[in-house]
Scaffold this motif. Structure first.
Motif, PDB file in Angstrom:
ATOM      1  N   LYS A  41     -35.903 -10.499  24.035  1.00 26.70           N
ATOM      2  CA  LYS A  41     -34.955 -11.185  24.917  1.00 26.70           C
ATOM      3  C   LYS A  41     -33.667 -10.376  25.021  1.00 26.70           C
ATOM      4  N   ASN A  60     -30.415 -17.412  31.868  1.00 27.30           N
ATOM      5  CA  ASN A  60     -31.134 -17.389  30.588  1.00 27.30           C
ATOM      6  C   ASN A  60     -32.630 -17.599  30.775  1.00 27.30           C
ATOM      7  N   ALA A 100     -38.572 -11.170  29.612  1.00 28.03           N
ATOM      8  CA  ALA A 100     -38.960 -10.751  28.265  1.00 28.03           C
ATOM      9  C   ALA A 100     -40.438 -11.050  28.013  1.00 28.03           C
ATOM     10  N   LYS A 109     -32.187  -9.186  28.457  1.00 28.39           N
ATOM     11  CA  LYS A 109     -30.828  -9.589  28.835  1.00 28.39           C
ATOM     12  C   LYS A 109     -30.003  -8.378  29.227  1.00 28.39           C
ATOM     13  N   GLU A 167     -35.658 -15.003  29.741  1.00 26.02           N
ATOM     14  CA  GLU A 167     -36.848 -15.389  28.977  1.00 26.02           C
ATOM     15  C   GLU A 167     -38.129 -15.008  29.707  1.00 26.02           C
TER      16      GLU A 167
END
Length: 92
Positions: free
Chosen positions: A21, A7, A14, A25, A11
């Motif tokens: 995001k 995660n 992005a 992802k 971030e």
């Protein structure tokens, strides 16, 4: 030693790529999926300036049970090795 999880990578991607995001992802999951698929069919995955993921076939062998100290058969299995690139090694 600190850890960086998936995660957090999403971030960061992005933020740096100026994308959502959700898009980051999706792109990262596709990349991981393609790396996994290549390894499953026995292909080596080389990422420039980062390193190589290499599928390894480990042979069956005889080992020793550490508790009971008797011999046990260890089955053959597939594994993965990561070899960092020269650039990555030098930067660490």
């Amino acid at each position: 030693m600190e850890k960086l999880n998936k995660n957090e990578i999403i971030e960061l991607v992005a933020e740096k790529a100026l994308i959502s995001k959700r898009d980051a992802k999706e792109a990262i999951e596709w990349a991981f999926e393609e790396i996994k698929n290549a390894l499953l069919i026995g292909k080596e995955v080389n990422i420039s300036n980062f390193g190589s993921f290499v599928p390894i076939k480990r042979k069956a062998r005889v080992g020793t049970d550490p508790k009971l100290h008797h011999r046990i058969e260890i089955k053959a299995k597939n594994s993965i090795s990561f070899r960092p690139s020269k650039v990555l090694k030098e930067s660490l």
